[in-house]
Design a protein around this motif. Structure first.
Motif, PDB file in Angstrom:
ATOM      1  N   UNK A  29      46.746  -1.300  70.838  1.00  0.00           N
ATOM      2  CA  UNK A  29      45.308  -1.309  71.070  1.00  0.00           C
ATOM      3  C   UNK A  29      44.538  -0.847  69.837  1.00  0.00           C
ATOM      4  N   UNK A  30      45.211  -0.113  68.966  1.00  0.00           N
ATOM      5  CA  UNK A  30      44.532   0.598  67.895  1.00  0.00           C
ATOM      6  C   UNK A  30      44.829   0.046  66.505  1.00  0.00           C
ATOM      7  N   UNK A  31      43.783  -0.043  65.718  1.00  0.00           N
ATOM      8  CA  UNK A  31      43.959  -0.152  64.281  1.00  0.00           C
ATOM      9  C   UNK A  31      44.347   1.226  63.764  1.00  0.00           C
ATOM     10  N   UNK A  32      45.150   1.249  62.719  1.00  0.00           N
ATOM     11  CA  UNK A  32      45.661   2.515  62.199  1.00  0.00           C
ATOM     12  C   UNK A  32      45.231   2.696  60.745  1.00  0.00           C
ATOM     13  N   UNK A  33      44.826   3.890  60.435  1.00  0.00           N
ATOM     14  CA  UNK A  33      44.411   4.190  59.075  1.00  0.00           C
ATOM     15  C   UNK A  33      45.199   5.340  58.480  1.00  0.00           C
ATOM     16  N   UNK A  34      45.251   5.338  57.163  1.00  0.00           N
ATOM     17  CA  UNK A  34      45.805   6.461  56.411  1.00  0.00           C
ATOM     18  C   UNK A  34      44.692   7.027  55.535  1.00  0.00           C
ATOM     19  N   UNK A  35      44.618   8.330  55.529  1.00  0.00           N
ATOM     20  CA  UNK A  35      43.656   9.039  54.703  1.00  0.00           C
ATOM     21  C   UNK A  35      44.397  10.158  53.995  1.00  0.00           C
ATOM     22  N   UNK A  36      43.780  10.690  52.955  1.00  0.00           N
ATOM     23  CA  UNK A  36      44.401  11.818  52.261  1.00  0.00           C
ATOM     24  C   UNK A  36      43.333  12.789  51.801  1.00  0.00           C
ATOM     25  N   UNK A  37      43.745  14.033  51.667  1.00  0.00           N
ATOM     26  CA  UNK A  37      42.842  15.063  51.194  1.00  0.00           C
ATOM     27  C   UNK A  37      43.511  15.797  50.047  1.00  0.00           C
ATOM     28  N   UNK A  38      43.090  15.480  48.827  1.00  0.00           N
ATOM     29  CA  UNK A  38      43.637  16.181  47.663  1.00  0.00           C
ATOM     30  C   UNK A  38      43.186  17.636  47.661  1.00  0.00           C
ATOM     31  N   UNK A  39      43.871  18.498  46.952  1.00  0.00           N
ATOM     32  CA  UNK A  39      43.479  19.912  46.915  1.00  0.00           C
ATOM     33  C   UNK A  39      42.038  20.081  46.434  1.00  0.00           C
ATOM     34  N   UNK A  40      41.245  20.775  47.202  1.00  0.00           N
ATOM     35  CA  UNK A  40      39.882  21.068  46.823  1.00  0.00           C
ATOM     36  C   UNK A  40      38.914  19.913  46.912  1.00  0.00           C
ATOM     37  N   UNK A  41      39.341  18.817  47.517  1.00  0.00           N
ATOM     38  CA  UNK A  41      38.477  17.637  47.596  1.00  0.00           C
ATOM     39  C   UNK A  41      38.272  17.188  49.036  1.00  0.00           C
ATOM     40  N   UNK A  98      39.882   1.890  67.715  1.00  0.00           N
ATOM     41  CA  UNK A  98      40.016   0.581  68.367  1.00  0.00           C
ATOM     42  C   UNK A  98      39.373  -0.538  67.582  1.00  0.00           C
ATOM     43  N   UNK A  99      39.084  -0.340  66.306  1.00  0.00           N
ATOM     44  CA  UNK A  99      38.536  -1.395  65.472  1.00  0.00           C
ATOM     45  C   UNK A  99      38.971  -1.203  64.039  1.00  0.00           C
ATOM     46  N   UNK A 100      39.005  -2.268  63.299  1.00  0.00           N
ATOM     47  CA  UNK A 100      39.497  -2.277  61.917  1.00  0.00           C
ATOM     48  C   UNK A 100      38.389  -1.799  60.993  1.00  0.00           C
ATOM     49  N   UNK A 101      38.601  -0.644  60.341  1.00  0.00           N
ATOM     50  CA  UNK A 101      37.575  -0.099  59.475  1.00  0.00           C
ATOM     51  C   UNK A 101      38.198   0.881  58.497  1.00  0.00           C
ATOM     52  N   UNK A 102      37.547   1.070  57.366  1.00  0.00           N
ATOM     53  CA  UNK A 102      37.987   2.072  56.408  1.00  0.00           C
ATOM     54  C   UNK A 102      37.135   3.342  56.484  1.00  0.00           C
ATOM     55  N   UNK A 103      36.184   3.351  57.384  1.00  0.00           N
ATOM     56  CA  UNK A 103      35.264   4.485  57.484  1.00  0.00           C
ATOM     57  C   UNK A 103      35.921   5.648  58.201  1.00  0.00           C
ATOM     58  N   UNK A 104      36.089   6.725  57.488  1.00  0.00           N
ATOM     59  CA  UNK A 104      36.746   7.920  58.034  1.00  0.00           C
ATOM     60  C   UNK A 104      36.073   8.362  59.322  1.00  0.00           C
ATOM     61  N   UNK A 105      34.757   8.351  59.348  1.00  0.00           N
ATOM     62  CA  UNK A 105      34.022   8.906  60.484  1.00  0.00           C
ATOM     63  C   UNK A 105      34.156   8.070  61.748  1.00  0.00           C
ATOM     64  N   UNK A 106      34.682   6.874  61.619  1.00  0.00           N
ATOM     65  CA  UNK A 106      34.845   6.003  62.780  1.00  0.00           C
ATOM     66  C   UNK A 106      36.172   6.222  63.506  1.00  0.00           C
ATOM     67  N   UNK A 107      37.066   6.969  62.922  1.00  0.00           N
ATOM     68  CA  UNK A 107      38.384   7.161  63.531  1.00  0.00           C
ATOM     69  C   UNK A 107      38.330   8.245  64.596  1.00  0.00           C
ATOM     70  N   UNK A 108      38.937   7.927  65.731  1.00  0.00           N
ATOM     71  CA  UNK A 108      38.839   8.795  66.899  1.00  0.00           C
ATOM     72  C   UNK A 108      39.990   9.791  67.007  1.00  0.00           C
ATOM     73  N   UNK A 109      41.166   9.362  66.613  1.00  0.00           N
ATOM     74  CA  UNK A 109      42.361  10.171  66.820  1.00  0.00           C
ATOM     75  C   UNK A 109      43.046  10.429  65.481  1.00  0.00           C
TER      76      UNK A 109
END
Length: 120
Positions: A29-41, A98-109
């Motif tokens: 049901x879900x599109x899946x994204x990967x994000x990363x948080x570098x140190x201090x960023x 539940x939708x294809x996007x690169x926007x971090x704020x749109x991800x629910x889980x």
């Protein structure tokens, strides 16, 4: 729930494969994204893949080095990371929506994150 794994300490030029296992819902049901948080960023977008995999999108910084894939039968998404560089050092998170996007704020889980450290 999302459980990311596969991080570690590697040298520049090495490869790692991250996995993110999902439970508690219908994975396809879900599109899946990967994000990363570098140190201090701030947390930043890395890659996303559509529900059944035909559509993929990558950040410019990882295009050609990282490959996103998924196995819906195993409820798992993967991030193959090749030619790693010190600037790839970050906590990596998987996320679902539940939708294809690169926007971090749109991800629910969100998963809990896995540390990737690349030494020079």
């Amino acid at each position: 729930q999302l459980q990311a794994s596969g991080g570690g300490l590697v040298q520049a030029g090495d490869s790692l494969r991250l996995s993110c296992a999902a439970s508690g819902g219908t994975f396809s049901t879900y599109a899946m994204g990967w994000f990363r948080q570098p140190p201090g960023k701030e947390r930043e977008f890395v890659a996303t893949i559509s529900r059944f995999g035909p559509n993929k999108y990558y950040a410019d910084s990882v295009t050609g080095r990282f490959t996103n894939s998924r196995d819906n039968a195993k409820s798992t998404v993967y991030l193959q990371m090749n030619r790693l560089q010190p600037e790839d050092t970050a906590v990596y998170y998987c996320a679902a929506r539940d939708g294809f996007t690169s926007r971090l704020e749109d991800y629910e889980y969100w998963g809990q994150g896995t540390q990737v450290t690349v030494s020079s």
